[in-house]
Design a protein around this motif. Structure first.
Motif, PDB file in Angstrom:
ATOM      1  N   ARG A   1       5.658  -9.606  15.964  1.00  0.00           N
ATOM      2  CA  ARG A   1       6.026 -10.782  16.821  1.00  0.00           C
ATOM      3  C   ARG A   1       6.634 -11.904  15.992  1.00  0.00           C
ATOM      4  NH1 ARG A   1       7.359 -14.773  18.060  1.00  0.00           N
ATOM      5  NH2 ARG A   1       6.913 -16.515  19.363  1.00  0.00           N
ATOM      6  N   SER A   2       6.361 -12.030  14.573  1.00  0.00           N
ATOM      7  CA  SER A   2       6.738 -13.103  13.617  1.00  0.00           C
ATOM      8  C   SER A   2       6.514 -12.668  12.200  1.00  0.00           C
ATOM      9  CB  SER A   2       6.474 -14.277  14.331  1.00  0.00           C
ATOM     10  OG  SER A   2       5.113 -14.830  13.961  1.00  0.00           O
TER      11      SER A   2
ATOM     12  N   ALA B   1      10.911 -15.789  13.960  1.00  0.00           N
ATOM     13  CA  ALA B   1      10.391 -14.893  15.250  1.00  0.00           C
ATOM     14  C   ALA B   1      11.126 -13.466  14.654  1.00  0.00           C
ATOM     15  CB  ALA B   1      11.057 -15.403  16.749  1.00  0.00           C
TER      16      ALA B   1
ATOM     17  N   MET C   1      12.621 -12.361  25.813  1.00  0.00           N
ATOM     18  CA  MET C   1      11.038 -12.973  25.524  1.00  0.00           C
ATOM     19  C   MET C   1      11.147 -14.565  25.282  1.00  0.00           C
ATOM     20  SD  MET C   1       8.933 -10.537  25.949  1.00  0.00           S
ATOM     21  CE  MET C   1       7.513 -11.300  25.352  1.00  0.00           C
TER      22      MET C   1
ATOM     23  N   GLU D   1       7.713 -20.527  10.448  1.00  0.00           N
ATOM     24  CA  GLU D   1       7.754 -19.095  11.184  1.00  0.00           C
ATOM     25  C   GLU D   1       9.057 -18.496  11.818  1.00  0.00           C
ATOM     26  OE1 GLU D   1       4.782 -17.466  14.832  1.00  0.00           O
ATOM     27  OE2 GLU D   1       5.706 -19.392  14.863  1.00  0.00           O
TER      28      GLU D   1
ATOM     29  N   THR E   1      12.700 -11.845  16.417  1.00  0.00           N
ATOM     30  CA  THR E   1      14.032 -11.491  17.121  1.00  0.00           C
ATOM     31  C   THR E   1      15.184 -12.419  16.534  1.00  0.00           C
ATOM     32  OG1 THR E   1      13.223 -12.976  18.943  1.00  0.00           O
ATOM     33  CG2 THR E   1      13.244 -10.559  19.400  1.00  0.00           C
ATOM     34  N   CYS E   2      14.716 -13.318  15.557  1.00  0.00           N
ATOM     35  CA  CYS E   2      15.544 -14.371  14.884  1.00  0.00           C
ATOM     36  C   CYS E   2      16.958 -13.151  14.381  1.00  0.00           C
ATOM     37  CB  CYS E   2      15.025 -15.081  13.785  1.00  0.00           C
ATOM     38  SG  CYS E   2      16.070 -15.753  12.877  1.00  0.00           S
TER      39      CYS E   2
ATOM     40  N   TRP F   1      11.662 -16.107  22.340  1.00  0.00           N
ATOM     41  CA  TRP F   1      10.928 -16.746  21.433  1.00  0.00           C
ATOM     42  C   TRP F   1      11.957 -17.463  20.409  1.00  0.00           C
ATOM     43  CZ3 TRP F   1       9.287 -10.988  19.614  1.00  0.00           C
ATOM     44  CH2 TRP F   1       8.187 -10.475  20.632  1.00  0.00           C
ATOM     45  N   ARG F   2      11.433 -18.820  20.176  1.00  0.00           N
ATOM     46  CA  ARG F   2      12.289 -19.624  19.299  1.00  0.00           C
ATOM     47  C   ARG F   2      12.337 -19.301  17.900  1.00  0.00           C
ATOM     48  NH1 ARG F   2      10.799 -25.928  17.997  1.00  0.00           N
ATOM     49  NH2 ARG F   2      12.676 -26.570  16.873  1.00  0.00           N
TER      50      ARG F   2
ATOM     51  N   ARG G   1       8.978  -8.942  29.231  1.00  0.00           N
ATOM     52  CA  ARG G   1       8.357  -9.785  30.035  1.00  0.00           C
ATOM     53  C   ARG G   1       7.478  -9.177  31.196  1.00  0.00           C
ATOM     54  NH1 ARG G   1      12.917 -14.090  31.311  1.00  0.00           N
ATOM     55  NH2 ARG G   1      13.763 -11.856  32.140  1.00  0.00           N
TER      56      ARG G   1
ATOM     57  N   THR H   1      10.883 -21.900  13.315  1.00  0.00           N
ATOM     58  CA  THR H   1       9.892 -22.984  13.748  1.00  0.00           C
ATOM     59  C   THR H   1       9.222 -23.275  12.575  1.00  0.00           C
ATOM     60  OG1 THR H   1       9.313 -22.153  16.005  1.00  0.00           O
ATOM     61  CG2 THR H   1       7.867 -23.694  15.248  1.00  0.00           C
TER      62      THR H   1
END
Length: 280
Positions: free
Chosen positions: A164-165, A64, A48, A62, A66-67, A50-51, A13, A54
């Motif tokens: 990113r995703s 993420a 970050m 979508e 980081t999922c 991130w959800r 960040r 989604t």
């Protein structure tokens, strides 16, 4: 990784310029699994915010970067309502992973490792996934998962770029799927992992070959292809040198599994003609 070589752990960040020796840190299951002497600074994506998952406005999904595998598995079992939902758990279970790795390893990390046996590569490539990549300048670009992984451990990532995703379209999620996977050992890495997807609108069949090959291969067939068409496509589309060779399986064996599983998937997802039924 030898932590003595890492001079800084930085929160992503905070931003700042990308420099030689930097590495993005997601779950860290690969980064910390072996020496990485070239890395001098880790930039942590964990904060970050991130959800993980989604639903897109058009009904897609979508994921993420980081999922975690555990989060995706739970979503596939408990919340997903699409036809292809069973494929999520099948691919998650294809991991050779302990409980700790299951809860730390990320979907994005699995793709960015670019390993042939990466089951998140198998899942997202089979469901027409598209990677969203962000450059250090803030610019974005999109690359299909099937083109993102270009070889064993190779991927289409430019210096400083991050994943990113991954977005799975609604049409692919509505597909009926068939899954086949084999390992040399009961708890070994995948030697071959094939997924078939039957398009819900036009009835066409897409066959995605992973694990047995150095990168994903995808084949499209009009509705109800015969055995000869599938065999010919694989034979002409995958060169002998494209089959992976390591301690988890010889190329000849992986090739044999690929043809065998492809025919099983064809039969499962395609209606058989009377001639084919009589022949069997």
């Amino acid at each position: 990784m030898d932590l003595n070589t890492v001079a800084e752990l930085r929160d992503a960040r905070l931003g700042g310029p990308w420099r030689s020796g930097d590495a993005w840190l997601g779950g860290g299951t690969y980064l910390f699994s072996e020496p990485q002497p070239h890395i001098r600074r880790l930039i942590d994506l964990g904060r970050m915010g991130w959800r993980p998952l989604t639903r897109t406005p058009d009904g897609g999904l979508e994921i993420a970067a980081t999922c975690t595998v555990a989060q995706l598995s739970r979503y596939g079992r408990q919340e997903a309502d699409w036809t292809a939902a069973p494929l999520v758990e099948q691919c998650c279970r294809a991991f050779l992973a302990s409980w700790k790795i299951w809860n730390m390893a990320t979907v994005g990390g699995n793709l960015c490792n670019g390993l042939p046996a990466g089951p998140m590569i198998s899942l997202t490539a089979a469901l027409d996934g598209v990677c969203l990549l962000r450059a250090p300048s803030g610019e974005y670009r999109k690359v299909p998962v099937a083109e993102f992984v270009t070889g064993a451990g190779r991927k289409d990532l430019r210096p400083g770029e991050l994943l990113r995703s991954i977005t799975l379209p609604a049409r692919a999620l509505a597909s009926r799927t068939a899954f086949r996977q084999a390992s040399l050992y009961g708890l070994g890495r995948s030697a071959a992992l094939l997924v078939g997807a039957l398009d819900p609108e036009d009835g066409s069949l897409t066959l995605t070959v992973t694990a047995s090959t150095v990168r994903p291969f995808r084949f499209w067939f009009p509705p109800a292809p015969n055995a000869a068409a599938v065999e010919e496509a694989i034979r002409d589309g995958i060169r002998p040198e494209d089959y992976f060779d390591d301690i988890h399986g010889l190329p000849a064996w992986r090739r044999h599994l690929t043809f065998r599983f492809a025919e099983q998937i064809r039969r499962e997802l395609s209606p058989h003609t009377p001639t084919e039924e009589a022949a069997r």
